[in-house]
Scaffold this active site. Sequence first.
Site, PDB file in Angstrom:
ATOM      1  N   GLU A  85       0.847  -1.194   0.000  1.00 40.85           N
ATOM      2  CA  GLU A  85       0.000   0.000   0.000  1.00 40.85           C
ATOM      3  C   GLU A  85       0.886   1.249   0.000  1.00 40.85           C
ATOM      4  O   GLU A  85       1.064   1.895   1.030  1.00 40.85           O
ATOM      5  CB  GLU A  85      -0.913  -0.018   1.227  1.00 40.85           C
ATOM      6  CG  GLU A  85      -1.788  -1.268   1.311  1.00 40.85           C
ATOM      7  CD  GLU A  85      -2.474  -1.424   2.652  1.00 40.85           C
ATOM      8  OE1 GLU A  85      -2.649  -0.399   3.359  1.00 40.85           O
ATOM      9  OE2 GLU A  85      -2.826  -2.560   3.012  1.00 40.85           O
TER      10      GLU A  85
ATOM     11  N   GLY B 225       0.611   4.308  -1.141  1.00 39.14           N
ATOM     12  CA  GLY B 225      -0.063   5.541  -1.555  1.00 39.14           C
ATOM     13  C   GLY B 225       0.716   6.817  -1.307  1.00 39.14           C
ATOM     14  O   GLY B 225       1.054   7.560  -2.232  1.00 39.14           O
TER      15      GLY B 225
ATOM     16  N   ARG C  42      -1.926  18.852   8.085  1.00 37.49           N
ATOM     17  CA  ARG C  42      -0.898  18.044   8.745  1.00 37.49           C
ATOM     18  C   ARG C  42      -0.059  18.809   9.780  1.00 37.49           C
ATOM     19  O   ARG C  42       0.237  18.260  10.850  1.00 37.49           O
ATOM     20  CB  ARG C  42       0.020  17.385   7.712  1.00 37.49           C
ATOM     21  CG  ARG C  42      -0.678  16.337   6.859  1.00 37.49           C
ATOM     22  CD  ARG C  42       0.297  15.540   6.015  1.00 37.49           C
ATOM     23  NE  ARG C  42       1.070  14.600   6.817  1.00 37.49           N
ATOM     24  CZ  ARG C  42       2.343  14.749   7.116  1.00 37.49           C
ATOM     25  NH1 ARG C  42       3.016  15.810   6.686  1.00 37.49           N
ATOM     26  NH2 ARG C  42       2.971  13.849   7.847  1.00 37.49           N
TER      27      ARG C  42
ATOM     28  N   CYS D  62      -9.667  31.170  13.289  1.00 32.76           N
ATOM     29  CA  CYS D  62      -9.651  31.708  14.655  1.00 32.76           C
ATOM     30  C   CYS D  62      -9.245  30.640  15.676  1.00 32.76           C
ATOM     31  O   CYS D  62      -9.992  30.320  16.605  1.00 32.76           O
ATOM     32  CB  CYS D  62     -11.005  32.308  15.011  1.00 32.76           C
ATOM     33  SG  CYS D  62     -12.396  31.188  14.772  1.00 32.76           S
ATOM     34  N   GLU D  63      -8.061  30.063  15.476  1.00 30.97           N
ATOM     35  CA  GLU D  63      -7.473  29.127  16.436  1.00 30.97           C
ATOM     36  C   GLU D  63      -5.972  29.334  16.454  1.00 30.97           C
ATOM     37  O   GLU D  63      -5.352  29.522  15.406  1.00 30.97           O
ATOM     38  CB  GLU D  63      -7.770  27.672  16.039  1.00 30.97           C
ATOM     39  CG  GLU D  63      -9.212  27.266  16.206  1.00 30.97           C
ATOM     40  CD  GLU D  63      -9.351  25.784  16.517  1.00 30.97           C
ATOM     41  OE1 GLU D  63      -8.361  25.182  16.971  1.00 30.97           O
ATOM     42  OE2 GLU D  63     -10.447  25.255  16.306  1.00 30.97           O
TER      43      GLU D  63
ATOM     44  N   TYR E  86      -2.708  13.485   1.774  1.00 33.95           N
ATOM     45  CA  TYR E  86      -3.280  13.982   3.025  1.00 33.95           C
ATOM     46  C   TYR E  86      -3.302  15.509   3.079  1.00 33.95           C
ATOM     47  O   TYR E  86      -3.067  16.102   4.117  1.00 33.95           O
ATOM     48  CB  TYR E  86      -2.545  13.389   4.232  1.00 33.95           C
ATOM     49  CG  TYR E  86      -2.474  11.884   4.164  1.00 33.95           C
ATOM     50  CD1 TYR E  86      -3.645  11.136   4.173  1.00 33.95           C
ATOM     51  CD2 TYR E  86      -1.270  11.216   4.035  1.00 33.95           C
ATOM     52  CE1 TYR E  86      -3.609   9.759   4.074  1.00 33.95           C
ATOM     53  CE2 TYR E  86      -1.225   9.834   3.938  1.00 33.95           C
ATOM     54  CZ  TYR E  86      -2.400   9.112   3.961  1.00 33.95           C
ATOM     55  OH  TYR E  86      -2.357   7.743   3.856  1.00 33.95           O
TER      56      TYR E  86
END
Length: 322
Positions: free
Chosen positions: A180, A182, A219, A249-250, A278
Amino acid sequence: ENTIFSGVGKREDEIEYALKNNILAINVESFSELKTTLKVAQKLNKIANISIRVNPEVNPKTHPYIATALKKSKFGVSFKDALLMYKLAKKEKYLNPIGIHFHIGSQIFEKKPFLEALDKTLEFIKVLKKENIILDFIDIGGGWGVKYSPNDPLFPLEDFAKKVINKLKNFEYKLKLFVEPGRYLIANTAIMLTKILYIKKNEDKTFYICDAGMNDFPRPSLYQAYHHIEPLYQNKEDIEIVDIVGPICESGDFLAKDREIKKCQEGDLLVCFSAGAYTMSMANNYNSRPRAKEILVKKDKHIVIRKRETLEDLICREILGD
């Protein structure tokens, strides 16, 4: 027919859809899921090919969120439980155990954990053979480390592949091999462009406030992951240390912290590298932010393959009550 359906929480309707479409195997991760798969197969009067995800309890020494083969992980089952599950499946008319699977984690740069997991799993397959359970394939997952930072090593893929092939060639019987890869294939096939809207300075920090945020590029906020970032046009030689942040707003909305970068000005474009895996797949509409467009570039040609979302797109599925 070449699809393996994985995931720790498959719904009945998903299993039914998979069986109706004659996929290669359902990758089972618990006793309960095995029973549910049997139930759906009986309902459809259809044999379900299954593999079982085992947990080889190998520590891949990666970020805890992407280490998936430790005893405390929600993924897979122990070899002890897997043996009971294979025996149960062998007895059932509607279950056909044909494979085995493991996936120990992601962003792993050493081959040793993968080979250790493979050795443990091959020994377990010998145990299954003694129970007259002969498998068709082994899926060794993925997770080979991708070079996000200039300082990251390269995963020794060629040497790893030779060792895996040699182990399978010398095994007691022939097994098909699935992998896998990917992220390894596509992580470095894409970039994200973002514009510096404002440059803000205080006594301690310089902030490049950009039009892309944690909803577009999750990420760094989610995993504290490093992505290499450079100005698209590098016109200046001066270096400064900045926080590259988004408009959400964080305080956790950042693309990079305390990053050395060639000095920029408002309106400049930044290139965020290694955005092929991702990035868009994890992008979301948090803070009512439409997702960006995607452009495919091939040689000297380009085409829009995903349109930019609009505010209308965000509310088109909402239904007002009376």
